[in-house]
Design an enzyme around this catalytic site. Structure first.
Site, short mmCIF file in Angstrom:
data_model
loop_
_atom_site.label_atom_id
_atom_site.label_comp_id
_atom_site.label_asym_id
_atom_site.label_seq_id
_atom_site.Cartn_x
_atom_site.Cartn_y
_atom_site.Cartn_z
N HIS A 188 34.20 42.77 35.41
CA HIS A 188 34.54 41.90 34.29
C HIS A 188 35.44 40.79 34.79
O HIS A 188 36.28 41.02 35.66
CB HIS A 188 35.25 42.70 33.19
N ASP A 211 29.31 47.37 28.23
CA ASP A 211 27.85 47.39 28.23
C ASP A 211 27.27 48.57 29.00
O ASP A 211 26.07 48.85 28.91
CB ASP A 211 27.31 46.09 28.83
N1 CMC Z 1 28.16 44.95 41.19
C1 CMC Z 1 28.45 44.71 42.48
N2 CMC Z 1 29.36 43.81 42.90
C2 CMC Z 1 30.00 43.10 41.95
C3 CMC Z 1 29.74 43.29 40.59
C4 CMC Z 1 28.79 44.26 40.21
N3 CMC Z 1 28.50 44.47 38.92
N4 CMC Z 1 30.50 42.45 39.86
C5 CMC Z 1 31.23 41.74 40.75
N5 CMC Z 1 30.91 42.14 42.01
C6 CMC Z 1 31.52 41.63 43.25
C7 CMC Z 1 31.00 40.24 43.56
O1 CMC Z 1 29.87 40.30 44.42
C8 CMC Z 1 32.19 39.59 44.23
O2 CMC Z 1 32.23 40.06 45.57
P1 CMC Z 1 32.81 39.09 46.74
O3 CMC Z 1 34.25 38.88 46.38
O4 CMC Z 1 32.61 39.90 47.97
O5 CMC Z 1 31.99 37.83 46.68
C9 CMC Z 1 33.39 40.19 43.50
O6 CMC Z 1 32.92 41.47 42.99
C10 CMC Z 1 33.89 39.35 42.34
O7 CMC Z 1 32.79 39.05 41.49
P2 CMC Z 1 32.59 37.67 40.72
O8 CMC Z 1 31.16 37.47 40.40
O9 CMC Z 1 33.29 36.58 41.46
O10 CMC Z 1 33.41 37.95 39.41
P3 CMC Z 1 33.26 37.18 38.06
O11 CMC Z 1 34.55 37.35 37.35
O12 CMC Z 1 32.79 35.78 38.27
O13 CMC Z 1 32.08 37.94 37.30
C11 CMC Z 1 30.87 39.45 35.92
C12 CMC Z 1 32.26 38.88 36.29
C13 CMC Z 1 31.02 40.29 34.66
C14 CMC Z 1 29.90 38.31 35.60
C15 CMC Z 1 30.35 40.31 37.12
O14 CMC Z 1 31.24 41.37 37.37
C16 CMC Z 1 28.94 40.82 36.88
O15 CMC Z 1 27.98 40.10 37.16
N6 CMC Z 1 28.79 42.09 36.34
C17 CMC Z 1 27.51 42.60 35.99
C18 CMC Z 1 27.09 42.03 34.65
C19 CMC Z 1 27.85 42.65 33.50
O16 CMC Z 1 28.01 43.87 33.40
N7 CMC Z 1 28.30 41.79 32.55
C20 CMC Z 1 28.94 42.25 31.33
C21 CMC Z 1 30.33 41.73 31.18
S1 CMC Z 1 31.18 42.56 29.83
C22 CMC Z 1 30.44 42.00 28.42
C23 CMC Z 1 30.75 40.60 28.09
O17 CMC Z 1 31.94 40.25 28.01
O18 CMC Z 1 29.81 39.83 27.89
#
Ligand code: CMC
EC number: 2.3.3.16
Length: 429
Positions: A306, A364
């Site tokens: 998140h 989720d």
């Molecule tokens: N599985 C594997 N690795 C992950 C995941 C995951 N679900 N989420 C983040 N990472 C890794 C990512 O690869 C990155 O690694 P590195 O630092 O080595 O590049 C690190 O963790 C940070 O991730 P980020 O994408 O920079 O973080 P963000 O804050 O931009 O993204 C997120 C947050 C929710 C989009 C992301 O965690 C994600 O894609 N999760 C899966 C989708 C999901 O479950 N979304 C629902 C969010 S809750 C409901 C809502 O509020 O809508």
């Protein structure tokens, strides 16, 4: 940063920027005069360090896993409140008295029908249209049906539009579902509570009596509470940005729905359930965990991670409990997806990659299993999220309209394209 100001040095010049403190949470540096005084913009794609507004509605402490609505912890609201009570709280700022609650319930209940002409609007969509596509279109179309509540300068019209949207969203969502599966629309029934009414509009058919199951209705209501608001997330910011231009509330909520649809936001519950189905069995979990950790593989564990929570999402805990209650009530003992989910959660929470990156299950992760057990197809999951989030969007939209500091949202950019150059005729290129 010292006391109530922060010094920024740029281009040989130091400017003092004021800071502001909220009730709780980090202070902010007010950079409103930065460009005027230094000629520089700030750069923050994804808004990781930028507060876009002041708000009194929702507070999240992502490190501690805390979520408060108007100061009340989500755990207490989900345990003791009902969804319409939370709606009242988000909209008006205080929990309602008994009289206020009865009056609010009455007003919402008596706005649940939609203009009959709207049913014709649905039939313009293909049967196989994704219900979120239908939601974007139909909710946007509300502005063509309810002209008497689109004057955003009139507080009364704003509240009528707000109540209309909270009341009509279940009806529209149920109609989208019924159209999708080829069954007749079911009209709302005023003697039912909000969640039971919605379940009936989704699952009743004209040839049978429908009796609401109180355990399932309570679970549905709790799912609505858990999704009601979540601070300045992508869809809420979309609603605020759309609203900042003076667009009418129905159009703004339609914009929020469009943003919510994406798999990184509201679409994640659908994606999480599809992922659990794809994994299929506990034995295959290590393969998927390895894929999630592989930098060269775009796969992510859906329902994990998140932007704000770097701890267990407090909503996920309540959701997990609700999942067990629903499966118990329906007599589903050995649900393979739940088994995969629980084992996946256990493995991920002990894996160095997930610990180091602070990736915990989000809401989720469990909501999909619950919604599937309640009888919803995956395509409806994000629709239910949109239904519940409508109150958050509309409360934030109202707050923005009433904010004396509100101006049209207009971010700037770091331009990296071609510098000025002269046009050459096509014959000379
Ligand atoms: N599985 C594997 N690795 C992950 C995941 C995951 N679900 N989420 C983040 N990472 C890794 C990512 O690869 C990155 O690694 P590195 O630092 O080595 O590049 C690190 O963790 C940070 O991730 P980020 O994408 O920079 O973080 P963000 O804050 O931009 O993204 C997120 C947050 C929710 C989009 C992301 O965690 C994600 O894609 N999760 C899966 C989708 C999901 O479950 N979304 C629902 C969010 S809750 C409901 C809502 O509020 O809508």
């Amino acid at each position: 940063m010292t006391g109530n100001s922060a010094d920024v040095s740029f281009g040989g010049k130091t400017v003092e920027l004021p800071t502001r403190s909220g009730t709780i949470g980090p202070d902010v540096i007010d950079i409103g005069t930065l460009y005027k005084n230094t000629g520089a913009f700030t750069y923050d794609p994804g808004f990781t360090s930028t507060a876009s507004c002041e708000s009194k509605i929702t507070y999240i402490d992502g490190d501690e896993g805390v979520l408060l609505h108007r100061g009340y912890p989500i755990e207490q609201l989900a345990e003791h409140g009902d969804f319409l009570e939370v709606c009242y709280l988000l909209l008006y700022g205080e929990l309602p008295t008994k009289t206020q609650k009865d009056d609010f319930d009455y007003r919402v209940t008596h706005h649940t029908m939609v203009h009959e002409q709207m049913s014709k609007f649905f039939t313009g969509f293909r049967r196989d249209a994704h219900p979120m596509a239908v939601m974007c279109g139909v909710v946007g179309a509300l502005s063509a049906f309810y002209h008497d509540s689109t004057d955003i300068t009139d507080p009364h019209q704003r509240m009528v539009a707000s109540l209309r949207m909270i009341a009509k969203m279940p009806t529209i969502a149920a109609m989208a579902y019924k159209y999708h599966i080829g069954q007749p629309f079911v009209y709302p029934k005023n003697d039912l509570d909000y969640a039971s009414n919605f379940l009936r509009m989704c699952f009743a058919v004209p040839c049978e009596e429908y009796t609401a199951n109180p355990v399932l209705s309570r679970a549905m209501d709790r799912i609505f509470i858990l999704h009601a608001d979540h601070e300045q997330n992508a869809s809420t910011s979309t609603v605020r940005l759309a609203g900042s231009s003076g667009a009418n509330p129905f159009a703004c909520i339609a914009a929020g729905i469009a943003c919510l649809w994406g798999p990184a936001h509201g679409g994640a519950n659908e994606a999480a359930l599809n992922m659990l189905a794809e994994i299929g069995s506990v034995e295959r979990i290590p393969e998927y965990v390895a894929k999630a950790k592989d930098k060269n593989d775009p796969f992510r564990l859906m329902g994990f991670g998140h932007r704000v929570y770097k701890n267990y999402d407090p909503r996920a805990r309540i959701m997990q409990k609700t999942t067990h209650e629903v499966l118990g009530e329906l007599g589903i003992k050995d649900d393979p997806m739940l088994e995969v989910a629980m084992e996946l959660e256990r493995i991920a929470l002990t894996d160095e990659y997930f610990i180091e990156k602070k990736l915990y299950p989000n809401i989720d992760f469990y909501s999909g299993i619950t919604l599937k057990a309640l009888g919803f197809p995956t395509t409806m999951f994000t629709v239910l999220f949109a239904l519940a989030r409508t109150v958050g969007w509309i409360a934030q939209w109202n707050e923005m309209i009433e904010d004396p500091e509100q101006r049209i949202g207009r971010p700037r950019q770091l331009y990296i394209g071609a510098p000025k150059r002269d046009y050459t005729p096509v014959s000379k290129r």
